[in-house]
Motif scaffolding. Structure first.
Motif, PDB file in Angstrom:
ATOM      1  N   GLY A   1       0.772  -1.236   0.000  1.00  0.00           N
ATOM      2  CA  GLY A   1       0.000   0.000   0.000  1.00  0.00           C
ATOM      3  C   GLY A   1       0.798   1.277   0.000  1.00  0.00           C
ATOM      4  N   GLU A   2       2.139   1.211   0.069  1.00  0.00           N
ATOM      5  CA  GLU A   2       2.971   2.421   0.087  1.00  0.00           C
ATOM      6  C   GLU A   2       3.730   2.559  -1.229  1.00  0.00           C
ATOM      7  OE1 GLU A   2       6.528   4.583   2.700  1.00  0.00           O
ATOM      8  OE2 GLU A   2       5.694   2.643   3.319  1.00  0.00           O
ATOM      9  N   ASN A   3       3.705   3.755  -1.830  1.00  0.00           N
ATOM     10  CA  ASN A   3       4.393   4.013  -3.085  1.00  0.00           C
ATOM     11  C   ASN A   3       5.889   4.148  -2.834  1.00  0.00           C
ATOM     12  OD1 ASN A   3       5.247   4.742  -5.609  1.00  0.00           O
ATOM     13  ND2 ASN A   3       3.971   6.584  -5.768  1.00  0.00           N
ATOM     14  N   LEU A   4       6.670   3.166  -3.285  1.00  0.00           N
ATOM     15  CA  LEU A   4       8.111   3.154  -3.032  1.00  0.00           C
ATOM     16  C   LEU A   4       8.839   4.284  -3.770  1.00  0.00           C
ATOM     17  CD1 LEU A   4       8.909  -0.682  -3.165  1.00  0.00           C
ATOM     18  CD2 LEU A   4       8.325   0.742  -1.180  1.00  0.00           C
ATOM     19  N   LEU A   5       8.251   4.763  -4.854  1.00  0.00           N
ATOM     20  CA  LEU A   5       8.911   5.841  -5.595  1.00  0.00           C
ATOM     21  C   LEU A   5       8.926   7.147  -4.810  1.00  0.00           C
ATOM     22  CD1 LEU A   5       7.633   5.267  -9.250  1.00  0.00           C
ATOM     23  CD2 LEU A   5       9.768   4.506  -8.206  1.00  0.00           C
ATOM     24  N   LYS A   6       8.026   7.271  -3.831  1.00  0.00           N
ATOM     25  CA  LYS A   6       7.969   8.482  -3.012  1.00  0.00           C
ATOM     26  C   LYS A   6       8.532   8.252  -1.610  1.00  0.00           C
ATOM     27  CE  LYS A   6       4.081  10.586  -5.453  1.00  0.00           C
ATOM     28  NZ  LYS A   6       2.716  11.164  -5.335  1.00  0.00           N
ATOM     29  N   ALA A   7       8.966   7.031  -1.320  1.00  0.00           N
ATOM     30  CA  ALA A   7       9.502   6.726   0.010  1.00  0.00           C
ATOM     31  C   ALA A   7      10.882   7.342   0.177  1.00  0.00           C
ATOM     32  CB  ALA A   7       9.570   5.223   0.209  1.00  0.00           C
ATOM     33  N   SER A   8      11.249   7.647   1.415  1.00  0.00           N
ATOM     34  CA  SER A   8      12.569   8.218   1.705  1.00  0.00           C
ATOM     35  C   SER A   8      13.656   7.175   1.468  1.00  0.00           C
ATOM     36  CB  SER A   8      12.626   8.696   3.151  1.00  0.00           C
ATOM     37  OG  SER A   8      12.521   7.593   4.040  1.00  0.00           O
ATOM     38  N   GLU A   9      14.892   7.642   1.312  1.00  0.00           N
ATOM     39  CA  GLU A   9      16.009   6.728   1.117  1.00  0.00           C
ATOM     40  C   GLU A   9      16.181   5.819   2.330  1.00  0.00           C
ATOM     41  OE1 GLU A   9      18.979   4.878  -0.985  1.00  0.00           O
ATOM     42  OE2 GLU A   9      17.559   6.395  -1.679  1.00  0.00           O
ATOM     43  N   ARG A  10      15.928   6.355   3.509  1.00  0.00           N
ATOM     44  CA  ARG A  10      16.037   5.563   4.741  1.00  0.00           C
ATOM     45  C   ARG A  10      15.019   4.418   4.736  1.00  0.00           C
ATOM     46  NH1 ARG A  10      18.083   6.618   9.863  1.00  0.00           N
ATOM     47  NH2 ARG A  10      17.092   5.452  11.550  1.00  0.00           N
ATOM     48  N   LYS A  11      13.812   4.728   4.269  1.00  0.00           N
ATOM     49  CA  LYS A  11      12.754   3.720   4.196  1.00  0.00           C
ATOM     50  C   LYS A  11      13.137   2.607   3.207  1.00  0.00           C
ATOM     51  CE  LYS A  11       8.471   2.110   4.700  1.00  0.00           C
ATOM     52  NZ  LYS A  11       7.932   1.590   5.974  1.00  0.00           N
ATOM     53  N   ILE A  12      13.665   3.012   2.047  1.00  0.00           N
ATOM     54  CA  ILE A  12      14.059   2.034   1.029  1.00  0.00           C
ATOM     55  C   ILE A  12      15.181   1.141   1.536  1.00  0.00           C
ATOM     56  CG2 ILE A  12      15.179   1.802  -1.219  1.00  0.00           C
ATOM     57  CD1 ILE A  12      12.264   2.361  -1.463  1.00  0.00           C
ATOM     58  N   LEU A  13      16.148   1.726   2.250  1.00  0.00           N
ATOM     59  CA  LEU A  13      17.246   0.934   2.802  1.00  0.00           C
ATOM     60  C   LEU A  13      16.734  -0.118   3.785  1.00  0.00           C
ATOM     61  CD1 LEU A  13      19.983   3.685   3.365  1.00  0.00           C
ATOM     62  CD2 LEU A  13      20.047   1.794   1.724  1.00  0.00           C
ATOM     63  N   GLY A  14      15.671   0.230   4.510  1.00  0.00           N
ATOM     64  CA  GLY A  14      15.085  -0.717   5.453  1.00  0.00           C
ATOM     65  C   GLY A  14      14.336  -1.841   4.771  1.00  0.00           C
ATOM     66  N   ILE A  15      13.829  -1.568   3.566  1.00  0.00           N
ATOM     67  CA  ILE A  15      13.061  -2.576   2.826  1.00  0.00           C
ATOM     68  C   ILE A  15      13.987  -3.527   2.068  1.00  0.00           C
ATOM     69  CG2 ILE A  15      11.509  -2.866   0.841  1.00  0.00           C
ATOM     70  CD1 ILE A  15      10.013  -0.374   1.792  1.00  0.00           C
ATOM     71  N   ARG A  16      15.057  -2.980   1.477  1.00  0.00           N
ATOM     72  CA  ARG A  16      15.990  -3.808   0.696  1.00  0.00           C
ATOM     73  C   ARG A  16      16.622  -4.889   1.558  1.00  0.00           C
ATOM     74  NH1 ARG A  16      19.322   1.197  -1.752  1.00  0.00           N
ATOM     75  NH2 ARG A  16      17.849   1.915  -3.352  1.00  0.00           N
ATOM     76  N   GLY A  17      16.494  -6.110   1.128  1.00  0.00           N
ATOM     77  CA  GLY A  17      17.104  -7.224   1.850  1.00  0.00           C
ATOM     78  C   GLY A  17      16.267  -7.749   2.988  1.00  0.00           C
ATOM     79  N   LYS A  18      15.298  -6.963   3.437  1.00  0.00           N
ATOM     80  CA  LYS A  18      14.456  -7.405   4.549  1.00  0.00           C
ATOM     81  C   LYS A  18      13.060  -7.799   4.062  1.00  0.00           C
ATOM     82  CE  LYS A  18      13.019  -6.148   9.258  1.00  0.00           C
ATOM     83  NZ  LYS A  18      11.623  -6.595   9.152  1.00  0.00           N
ATOM     84  N   ASP A  19      12.329  -6.834   3.541  1.00  0.00           N
ATOM     85  CA  ASP A  19      10.981  -7.125   3.047  1.00  0.00           C
ATOM     86  C   ASP A  19      10.999  -7.556   1.579  1.00  0.00           C
ATOM     87  OD1 ASP A  19       9.658  -6.431   5.489  1.00  0.00           O
ATOM     88  OD2 ASP A  19      10.065  -4.339   5.009  1.00  0.00           O
ATOM     89  N   ILE A  20      11.912  -6.982   0.821  1.00  0.00           N
ATOM     90  CA  ILE A  20      12.085  -7.371  -0.585  1.00  0.00           C
ATOM     91  C   ILE A  20      13.552  -7.733  -0.790  1.00  0.00           C
ATOM     92  CG2 ILE A  20      11.837  -6.701  -3.001  1.00  0.00           C
ATOM     93  CD1 ILE A  20       9.847  -4.580  -2.175  1.00  0.00           C
ATOM     94  N   ALA A  21      13.820  -8.944  -1.213  1.00  0.00           N
ATOM     95  CA  ALA A  21      15.201  -9.399  -1.450  1.00  0.00           C
ATOM     96  C   ALA A  21      15.361  -9.756  -2.919  1.00  0.00           C
ATOM     97  CB  ALA A  21      15.526 -10.597  -0.568  1.00  0.00           C
ATOM     98  N   MET A  22      16.616  -9.834  -3.354  1.00  0.00           N
ATOM     99  CA  MET A  22      16.875 -10.065  -4.774  1.00  0.00           C
ATOM    100  C   MET A  22      17.986 -11.083  -4.977  1.00  0.00           C
ATOM    101  SD  MET A  22      17.183  -7.131  -7.676  1.00  0.00           S
ATOM    102  CE  MET A  22      16.912  -7.523  -9.406  1.00  0.00           C
ATOM    103  N   ILE A  23      17.779 -11.970  -5.946  1.00  0.00           N
ATOM    104  CA  ILE A  23      18.815 -12.902  -6.401  1.00  0.00           C
ATOM    105  C   ILE A  23      19.262 -12.421  -7.771  1.00  0.00           C
ATOM    106  CG2 ILE A  23      19.366 -15.287  -6.997  1.00  0.00           C
ATOM    107  CD1 ILE A  23      16.981 -16.130  -5.263  1.00  0.00           C
ATOM    108  N   PHE A  24      20.544 -12.138  -7.912  1.00  0.00           N
ATOM    109  CA  PHE A  24      21.041 -11.577  -9.161  1.00  0.00           C
ATOM    110  C   PHE A  24      21.470 -12.682 -10.127  1.00  0.00           C
ATOM    111  CE2 PHE A  24      21.524  -8.279  -5.986  1.00  0.00           C
ATOM    112  CZ  PHE A  24      21.017  -7.172  -6.637  1.00  0.00           C
ATOM    113  N   GLN A  25      21.648 -12.298 -11.399  1.00  0.00           N
ATOM    114  CA  GLN A  25      21.908 -13.263 -12.463  1.00  0.00           C
ATOM    115  C   GLN A  25      23.251 -13.963 -12.302  1.00  0.00           C
ATOM    116  OE1 GLN A  25      21.366 -11.627 -16.346  1.00  0.00           O
ATOM    117  NE2 GLN A  25      22.099 -13.430 -17.408  1.00  0.00           N
ATOM    118  N   GLU A  26      24.308 -13.227 -11.983  1.00  0.00           N
ATOM    119  CA  GLU A  26      25.649 -13.805 -11.914  1.00  0.00           C
ATOM    120  C   GLU A  26      26.176 -13.689 -10.491  1.00  0.00           C
ATOM    121  OE1 GLU A  26      28.680 -15.567 -11.797  1.00  0.00           O
ATOM    122  OE2 GLU A  26      27.826 -15.708 -13.806  1.00  0.00           O
TER     123      GLU A  26
END
Length: 531
Positions: free
Chosen positions: A70-95
């Motif tokens: 329900g929250e628009n990530l494009l308008k979220a603060s950098e601090r908020k995004i840092l808290g989401i990366r790796g915790k709520d949304i994680a990523m597996i890269f190609q290589e």
């Protein structure tokens, strides 16, 4: 149900020399809790740009909405995004070798995520990390915890990256081409692992891939992207049985199918063009200050190839496929056995004889960008072999031959003065084929010739190779780990494992009635289907 992730009218563009490049245009889709959603399309379609935009990992101009819980990530603060990366949304890269820190041990990289997002102390984080490594199927997890990335195999590195992504039990896992660098059996293991972990953790997965067979057996719903636009969304079963968009139908039709032509009777009864009997290849390496050890890469390998025939060599990485090809081309010294081409022993041939024979034995490599010199024009690249083997040919006649050969592989004469970087991957592979075919070889070794290409381009290249084989009566030694490619092109198939040929026979028999357990496992791992 309220979607876990919802993209609305997402647009992403990049600035390039004063021009704005629109990579993603007006893309909208949603992913529900616990759902497996796949984005498919060719290279450059915008799949990875879309995925990277969700975590704001791009320096690009972005508009629209990316709503997560329900929250628009494009308008979220950098601090908020840092808290989401790796915790709520994680990523597996190609290589994984590029994505993992080469200076940090695997365990420390997992522990860093846990310390950052959950504030775990060292002992608790270590225990969780080892547990995750065990869960992802890494043997001797407590020992591998202290290993550096380069000390793990490709499959183990990918498992370690999955363990890192799952460390904080994310609600959404983005998997960007998670299996393209892996062998077919390891690929199946990784996807089965993701399937099991998805059910256990209840997370949603966004899978980015161009592998339609993988999507068919993994995803609940599929979105198809073309040139930055989402052209179709449907449930997986519906998309594969009743695609609506012409591009989707073209993608689904890009599977190689069976394009092998029956071997003419006169070729069947002719003498073998190439013979290998009991080949053995050994490599020595240092073991301590004054000791050397020997590694046997090939052991007692025997095979034969007739004129106009395609022999497919299939096996995992490290099985000895490429070493065999180099030995057959007399580019790798053999410790035992014999190889004969056109009745001439390559083991005892003089340098002058080998030079003459190599004009009739050519090779097309896996990566056309790496195999073509960036400093030579296309005319110089394609004509290099002619200049070496036919130095007295007039320049005008050589140029005419180069133009005719390029046209035969679908490249126009305007390419002569251009350089490799100015062409697409498929065009570069066509140029590499032209460079080999211009000498009118009797044997063409194809070492993973389509693995670096998109599915539709892959089919074009295979059709081209089939046409050239008929036109020039060439024999192919086709090396690949892709059984669909092998089956599409091969009259006979040889299955390799750990430097040995486990079984060899007609393609239909190998695929439908394999004798060896390893072959059956290899076929099962790709869930092979009849074309």
């Amino acid at each position: 149900m309220t979607p876990l992730l919802q993209l609305r009218n997402l647009c992403v563009s990049f600035e390039n020399d004063g021009n704005r490049l629109h990579a993603v245009q007006d893309v909208s889709f949603s992913i529900n809790q616990g759902e497996k959603f796949a984005l498919v399309g060719e290279s450059g379609s915008g799949k990875s740009v879309t995925a990277f935009s969700i975590l704001r990992l791009l320096s690009a101009k972005t508009s629209g909405e990316i709503n997560f819980q329900g929250e628009n990530l494009l308008k979220a603060s950098e601090r908020k995004i840092l808290g989401i990366r790796g915790k709520d949304i994680a990523m597996i890269f190609q290589e994984p070798m590029s994505a993992l820190n080469p200076l940090m041990k695997i365990g420390d990289q997992i522990r860093e995520v846990l310390a950052l997002h959950e504030g775990m102390d060292e002992a608790a984080a270590r225990a969780r990390a080892i547990s995750l490594l065990e869960k992802t199927g890494i043997p001797e997890a407590s020992r591998r915890y202290s290993s550096f990335p380069h000390e793990l195999s490709g499959g183990q590195r990918q498992r370690a990256m999955i363990a890192m992504a799952l460390a904080c039990r994310p609600q959404l896992l983005i998997a960007d081409e998670p299996t393209t660098a892996l062998d077919v059996t390891i690929r199946a293991q990784i996807m089965n692992l993701l399937d099991e972990l998805q059910r256990e953790f209840g997370m949603a997965i966004l899978l980015i891939t161009h592998d339609l067979n993988l999507v068919r057996h993994f995803a609940d719903r599929v979105g198809v992207m073309q040139m930055g636009q989402l052209v179709e969304i449907a449930e997986t079963g519906q998309l594969f049985t009743n695609p609506e968009h012409p591009y989707t139908r073209r993608l689904l039709d890009s599977r190689p199918g069976n394009i092998v032509q029956p071997l003419p009777a006169e070729f069947e009864s002719s003498e073998d063009l190439l013979q290998a009997n009991g080949l053995r290849v050994e490599f020595s390496y240092a073991s301590g200050w004054f000791r050397k050890k020997t590694f046997t890469a090939l052991e007692d390998v025997s095979l034969a190839v007739k004129r106009g025939e395609t022999l497919g060599i299939v096996g995992e990485s490290g099985s000895g496929k490429s070493t065999l090809a180099m030995a057959l081309l007399a580019l790798q010294a053999v410790a035992g056995g014999e190889c004969r081409f056109e009745g001439i022993s390559l083991n005892t041939a003089s340098r002058a004889q080998l030079r003459s024979l190599r004009a009739r034995m050519q090779v097309v490599f896996q990566d056309p960008f790496a195999s073509l010199s960036p400093r030579l024009t296309i005319e110089e690249i394609v004509g290099e072999g002619m200049a070496l083997h036919h130095p007295r040919m007039p320049v005008s006649e050589r140029r005419d031959l180069i133009v005719r050969t390029l046209e035969e592989v679908g490249i126009g004469p305007d390419a002569l003065t251009r350089y490799p970087h100015e062409f697409s991957g498929g065009q570069r592979q066509r140029i590499a084929i032209a460079r080999a075919v211009i000498l009118k070889p009797k044997l063409l070794v194809l070492d993973e010739p389509t693995s670096a290409l998109d599915a539709s381009v892959q089919k074009q290249v295979l059709l081209l190779l089939s046409k050239l084989q008929l036109a020039h009566d060439m024999s192919y030694l086709l090396i690949s780990h892709d059984l669909e490619v092998i089956m599409a092109m091969s009259h006979r198939i040889a299955v390799m494992k750990e430097g040995r040929i486990l079984e060899i026979g007609p393609a239909e028999r190998i695929v439908h009635s394999p004798h060896h357990e390893y072959t059956r496992r290899l076929l099962a791992s790709v869930q092979f289907r009849d074309p």
